[in-house]
Scaffold this motif. Structure first.
Motif, short mmCIF file in Angstrom:
data_model
loop_
_atom_site.label_atom_id
_atom_site.label_comp_id
_atom_site.label_asym_id
_atom_site.label_seq_id
_atom_site.Cartn_x
_atom_site.Cartn_y
_atom_site.Cartn_z
N PHE B 91 0.83 -1.21 0.00
CA PHE B 91 0.00 0.00 0.00
C PHE B 91 0.86 1.26 0.00
O PHE B 91 0.54 2.24 -0.67
CB PHE B 91 -0.99 -0.01 1.17
CG PHE B 91 -2.27 -0.69 0.83
CD1 PHE B 91 -3.28 -0.01 0.15
CD2 PHE B 91 -2.48 -2.02 1.16
CE1 PHE B 91 -4.47 -0.65 -0.18
CE2 PHE B 91 -3.67 -2.66 0.83
CZ PHE B 91 -4.66 -1.97 0.16
N LEU B 352 -9.08 3.21 -1.26
CA LEU B 352 -8.10 2.74 -0.30
C LEU B 352 -8.77 1.93 0.80
O LEU B 352 -8.33 0.84 1.15
CB LEU B 352 -7.36 3.93 0.31
CG LEU B 352 -6.29 3.47 1.30
CD1 LEU B 352 -4.92 3.43 0.64
CD2 LEU B 352 -6.25 4.28 2.56
N LEU B 356 -8.24 -1.93 1.36
CA LEU B 356 -7.61 -2.40 2.60
C LEU B 356 -8.33 -3.64 3.10
O LEU B 356 -7.70 -4.63 3.47
CB LEU B 356 -7.68 -1.32 3.67
CG LEU B 356 -6.52 -0.33 3.78
CD1 LEU B 356 -6.79 0.67 4.88
CD2 LEU B 356 -5.21 -1.05 4.03
N ILE B 389 -3.04 -3.52 -6.18
CA ILE B 389 -3.15 -2.42 -5.22
C ILE B 389 -2.62 -1.15 -5.85
O ILE B 389 -3.23 -0.09 -5.79
CB ILE B 389 -2.36 -2.75 -3.93
CG1 ILE B 389 -3.04 -3.89 -3.17
CG2 ILE B 389 -2.24 -1.52 -3.05
CD1 ILE B 389 -2.23 -4.45 -2.03
N ILE B 393 -4.79 2.17 -6.41
CA ILE B 393 -4.47 3.37 -5.62
C ILE B 393 -3.81 4.45 -6.47
O ILE B 393 -4.15 5.63 -6.37
CB ILE B 393 -3.52 2.99 -4.45
CG1 ILE B 393 -4.17 1.95 -3.55
CG2 ILE B 393 -3.12 4.22 -3.65
CD1 ILE B 393 -5.42 2.39 -2.87
#
Lengths: 590, 472
Positions: B91, B352, B356, B389, B393
């Protein structure tokens, strides 16, 4: 040409002749009924459009099914093929004509199914084979005239029936994994994957756990999680079984709980553990062993049990008591063992130990132990009061915890993150007491415990968020409440809460002594009692027994508490109030 | 915060966001060595906190603060640590990548020697297939649906929109060759951008079909799915067509419409920023102030409204075209497997928070499946999860391909495209359930939702499988 080539591959050579003859017949006579112009019938030009060179033929059901379609007009004798009729006509001295082999390119034919609702009624999906369309029509839209004498299965096409009759009852397919199939195709579908996975199993050596029962072939990827929080959490679903155990009306819940066929029969372990923890009721386990005790799974239960020492090792923070605690907190936690070996002395000694624990001065430690056991086993959402128990907290659980902390946020964030080294301030106390009183109504022992506030908040939250498996959510929340209650023991309210717990435990034990839970109704009663002592209100008891009502009750309780938190907490900002209200109201938070 | 009740963003995320606002002092700003002594759980919580804080800064464009947060995270995160450490590593990488995109030159220079190793990618997808039950369950369900839909059909044509895994079709060939009504002629059209993959697939399948004496033809279509020419699929008269799409459709949701709204790569500043600032100020501001802000914010067009209706004018043109083209082939069956997550939110924070949760579940799966030192696990996490990811993102517009959406949105979309749902059969689900049980890990679960199947880790839905027919 696409269609042409596909049909060419499709037609057997033996049928070639016939096709040619039919073609001749068709070219001399118009199609008997519902003659279709394929190009006008279609709405759109699809990629599946028939090749323009292909002749689309629509036969009426009658002419399609007629066995002798070619009738001699003199003697009414019927023939299956036109060539034969022509030869027959020769005998009547009628004009006859045998089809000549042409060098000219033969136009391919495709046939429509006469049934208007059928996909093959569309010219784009016409079949390239007259026999095929006949069989299709009989199979899909015809009467099933042929019945297998052995299994009563019916067939519309005689040859299908013959093929079936030859093999009916002679075969049974058994996969190495133990599954039985009566049809070869099902068996092979199953096998393909079973095999693929078996290969993997070979790649990843499985542990003893996977050797159990019939699952080893499927069990490609199981790796033992040696430090098991995540594995323990994997068992958290048992809360539903727990309900089943306790409520007595097991059957009633089956469909609500969903998938009772899960491998979770082992879940009577944590379920019973729950009761052990509170009532240490060995008789209870015995009573419920048979419906839920499912041979192979017991291995697993036992296994989980064996793993725990490693976990628990960390948490026994009270030196001399630790062994004692161990038995108390530990064996009851994994009630699977005692239910598995019901009547074994271990079980009853656990009872005794637990009882003595209640009576002795070790109350706090025991409670702590029980609490941690509960939280680690039951809920993905908790166990935060016992961070030491979970060296490997799963990311999911962490996120949920973080969200809970966020949702129960107040200015006293430090208290929520006890693990980060701060201890609660005395300034929190009034607020907590108010909160705890609220939750105490629902969750019993929390009445004066320090963890009541946070724990209660979580509880509500987890009820709200699990609206699709409410049972679990509810039980989680109970476990949560317990863990927060028991876990709170570091503070000054320790004795109070232990008192509460011991009190409820005491009633349980008493109850147990009287009735011994020898039948299901007693179990039910126990449950009520339990709910009474843990839950404290009839409302929750109702929830246990009538699942349908639960959502509503929880919803009600949830919103109510949302308000309570905000309004009763003198230190909370109005913004925080808005937050909590919204959170409880929004139903699904995570 | 009242407004938030109706907004999908905060109803799903506010607890976590609030969590990020909580001060976790005394730790913040303390010397870094201290951080290393945290226990796993504390560290995990702290990482979440830092990630959210950092994302807030990134969304707000306050790079200084983001940088500080990133530095702290890098002290704690690790691609070979526990699940949260691993997750956090990817992340942060993604967040940093997003920041970096504000300087296209820098970004390009730093990635200038990067080569896309398709072979590695394929390997990793294979590993994913092998390590987790998700795709296997999807394949079992797909095959069973195919077998049922093709009962009695003599010409069966299957189009595999991502023909990388022969195992599924090997199983199907075996099943079809053993049909009671006799074996059909089977043709499989595989779409893939690598010829080698298709060649290998053709070889493997032909071999199997020959062994079973099943009339079989493999039709390779080399190329990217988005450039697919339907003519090349060579759908023929009289054959019954089935389409299998595994994790492919979401990339057609990519559109550059967002560019009109977001000029800065740090993008959601104007939309999300207000909200987050609000949250940041929560501790100081009064309710009145908040309400005032809300009314101001309430007037601005919400990004959520655009993303919530699948066929709204924005951003769905490509998928419509593609689904239309598939519909035009009149498939008898289409089985769609998709990631069942909402990673297509328009704001960074939305995506996000959602990701997550879903990646936490995925990382937990891999934690439960493979050892921490496993190289395979590392590869899957880095090259599959990590890249996804990053895409979710860091990317915007057409670049953002990983637009996973929930099953209900797919149902809506497919319905509107003229497809009717076919409930998956009990038998198929029984098979799939057995398969999951075989993993001996109670974490994997399967839920039935209106005839579709959702495969979960614990309670978190991760993948959905649904079957469709062409509605005329």
């Amino acid at each position: 040409m696409a269609a042409a080539s596909s049909s060419a591959a499709f037609f057997g050579t033996s049928e070639e002749n016939q096709n040619q003859m039919i073609k001749q017949q068709q070219s001399s006579t118009t199609p008997p009924s519902s003659s279709t112009a394929p190009q006008t019938k279609k709405k759109r030009n699809q990629p599946g459009t028939p090749n323009p060179d292909v002749e689309v033929i629509a036969l009426s059901p009658k002419s399609l099914m007629a066995t002798n379609r070619f009738i001699c007009e003199v003697c009414n004798k019927g023939f299956q093929r036109e060539q034969n009729l022509q030869l027959h006509r020769r005998g009547h001295n009628l004009p006859w004509k045998l089809k000549q082999k042409t060098t000219k390119e033969v136009k391919k034919k495709v046939y429509l199914c006469p049934e208007p609702t059928c996909v093959h009624h569309e010219p784009a999906r016409a079949l390239g084979d007259l026999t095929g369309i006949k069989k299709h029509y009989s199979r899909k839209h015809g009467e099933k005239k042929w019945k297998c004498e052995k299994c009563s299965k019916r067939y519309a096409v005689q040859s299908d029936w013959k093929a079936h009759s030859k093999t009916c009852g002679t075969r049974e397919y058994r996969c190495d994994c133990g599954t039985l199939f009566s049809r070869r195709d099902s068996f092979i579908t199953h096998r393909a994957f079973c095999d693929a996975l078996a290969q993997e199993t070979a790649r990843h050596p499985t542990n003893d756990l996977t050797a159990m029962g019939s699952h080893h072939l499927f069990g490609g990827n199981h790796h033992q999680m040696s430090l098991g929080l995540s594995q323990l959490q994997a068992h958290n679903q048992p809360s539903s079984n727990m309900l089943r155990l306790g409520s007595g009306g097991a059957a009633k819940f089956e469909h609500l709980i969903g998938s009772p066929s899960n491998p979770s029969s082992l879940h009577n372990m944590p379920g019973s553990m729950f009761f052990m923890a509170d009532a240490a009721n060995q008789g209870f386990h015995q009573d419920h062993q048979s419906p839920h005790g499912n041979g192979p799974y017991m291995n697993k239960a036992l296994h989980g049990l064996l793993q725990l020492p490693y976990l628990q090792g960390n948490t026994n923070n009270s030196g001399a008591n630790s062994t004692n605690l161990f038995n108390l907190g530990f064996f009851p936690n994994n009630g699977g063992s005692s239910s598995m070996s019901a009547g074994e002395s271990g079980g009853s000694s656990a009872v005794n130990l637990l009882n003595s624990g209640f009576l002795s001065g070790n109350q706090f430690n025991m409670g702590d132990q029980v609490g941690s056991g509960l939280s680690s086993l039951y809920s993905t959402t908790t166990s935060m009061q016992h961070e030491s128990i979970s060296p490997n907290m799963s990311a999911t659980a962490l996120l949920q915890k973080a969200a809970q902390m966020g949702s129960t946020t107040s200015n006293h964030t430090s208290s929520l993150l006890r693990g980060l080294g701060s201890s609660s301030s005395s300034g929190m106390k009034p607020e907590r007491q108010v909160l705890a009183a609220n939750f105490g109504g629902n969750f019993g022992g929390g009445g004066s415990s320090r963890g009541g506030g946070g724990g209660g908040g979580e509880t509500l939250r987890s009820q709200m968020e699990n609206d699709d498996n409410n049972l679990q959510g509810l039980m989680n929340s109970l476990a949560t409440a317990n863990s927060s209650i028991f876990g709170a023991g570091h503070g000054q309210d320790q004795s109070n809460f232990v008192g509460g717990f011991a009190g409820s435990g005491g009633t349980q034990v008493e109850h147990h002594g009287n009735n011994n839970f020898s039948n299901v109704n007693e179990g039910n009663k126990l449950h009520q009692n339990l709910a009474g002592s843990i839950g404290g209100t009839d409302k929750l008891t109702l929830d246990f027994l009538g699942v349908g009502e639960m959502v509503r009750n929880i919803g009600g309780a949830g919103s109510q508490h949302g308000i309570n938190i905000g309004s009763l907490n003198p230190e909370m900002k109005s913004s925080a109030q808005a937050t909590s209200t919204q959170q409880f109201g929004s139903g699904k938070l995570v | 915060m009242f407004q938030d009740e109706s907004s999908p963003l905060s109803s799903s995320s506010s607890p976590l966001q609030v969590f990020s606002m909580m001060s976790l002092s005394p730790n913040l700003g303390s010397p870094y060595p201290w951080l290393r002594e945290l226990k796993s759980e504390e560290r995990g919580l702290y990482l979440i906190h830092l990630l959210l804080t950092c994302a807030n800064h990134v969304a707000n464009g306050s790079l200084e603060n983001a940088n500080i947060a990133l530095e702290q995270i890098s002290q704690l995160a690790s691609p070979d640590g526990d699940t949260m450490q691993r997750m956090a590593a990817y992340f942060t990488e993604a967040l940093a990548d997003r920041i970096l995109k504000a300087w296209p030159g820098l970004h390009k220079a730093l990635n200038s020697t990067r080569i896309a190793l398709v072979s590695e990618e394929i390997l990793v997808r294979k590993l994913f297939f092998e390590m987790f039950p998700f795709l296997k369950v999807a394949f079992v369900l797909t095959n069973q649906a195919v077998i049922e839909a093709m009962e009695g059909e003599k010409m069966v044509h299957i189009i595999d929109l991502n023909a990388a895994e022969p195992a599924q079709w090997v199983a199907l060939i075996q099943a079809l060759s053993a049909r009671p009504e006799g074996q059909p002629h089977l043709r499989i059209t595989g779409v893939h951008q690598r010829k080698e993959v298709l060649d290998q697939m053709a070889h493997r399948l032909t071999e199997e079909a020959e062994k079973l004496d099943l009339p079989f033809q493999f039709n390779p279509v080399v190329g990217k799915l988005e450039n697919l020419d339907v003519e090349k699929l060579r759908v023929k008269t009289g054959e019954a067509l089935a389409i299998s799409s595994v994790l492919q459709l979401h990339s057609f949701l990519a559109s550059d419409d967002e560019h009109h709204r977001k000029k800065s790569p740090l993008g959601s500043k104007n939309l999300n920023g207000v909200h987050l600032q609000r949250a940041l100020q929560m501790n100081q501001s009064t309710l009145g102030e908040l309400l005032e802000k809300d009314t101001v914010n309430g007037c601005s067009p919400s990004p959520d409204s655009a993303s919530s209706s699948p066929l709204s004018s924005t951003g769905s043109v490509k998928i419509d075209g593609f689904l239309n083209a598939l519909w035009g082939l009149s498939p008898k069956l289409m089985v769609v497997t998709e990631q069942d997550s909402n990673h297509n939110g328009s704001t960074l924070m939305e995506r996000l928070l959602e990701s997550l949760y879903s990646f936490a579940a995925l990382f937990d799966c891999s934690e439960s499946t493979a050892a921490r030192t496993s190289l395979e696990r590392f590869k899957v996490e880095k090259m599959l999860f990590g890249e996804e990811i990053k895409n979710i993102i860091a990317c915007e517009g057409t670049e953002r391909k990983e637009r996973h959406e929930k099953l209900e949105k797919w149902i809506q979309r497919l319905n509107l495209a003229g497809f009717g749902n076919i409930p998956l059969s009990y038998y198929g689900m029984l098979h799939a359930r057995r398969l999951l049980q075989g993993y001996n890990c109670d974490g994997y679960k399967m839920k039935e939702e209106n005839g579709c199947v959702v495969i979960c880790w614990q309670d978190r839905p991760l993948f959905s499988v649904s079957a469709w027919r062409c509605r005329k």
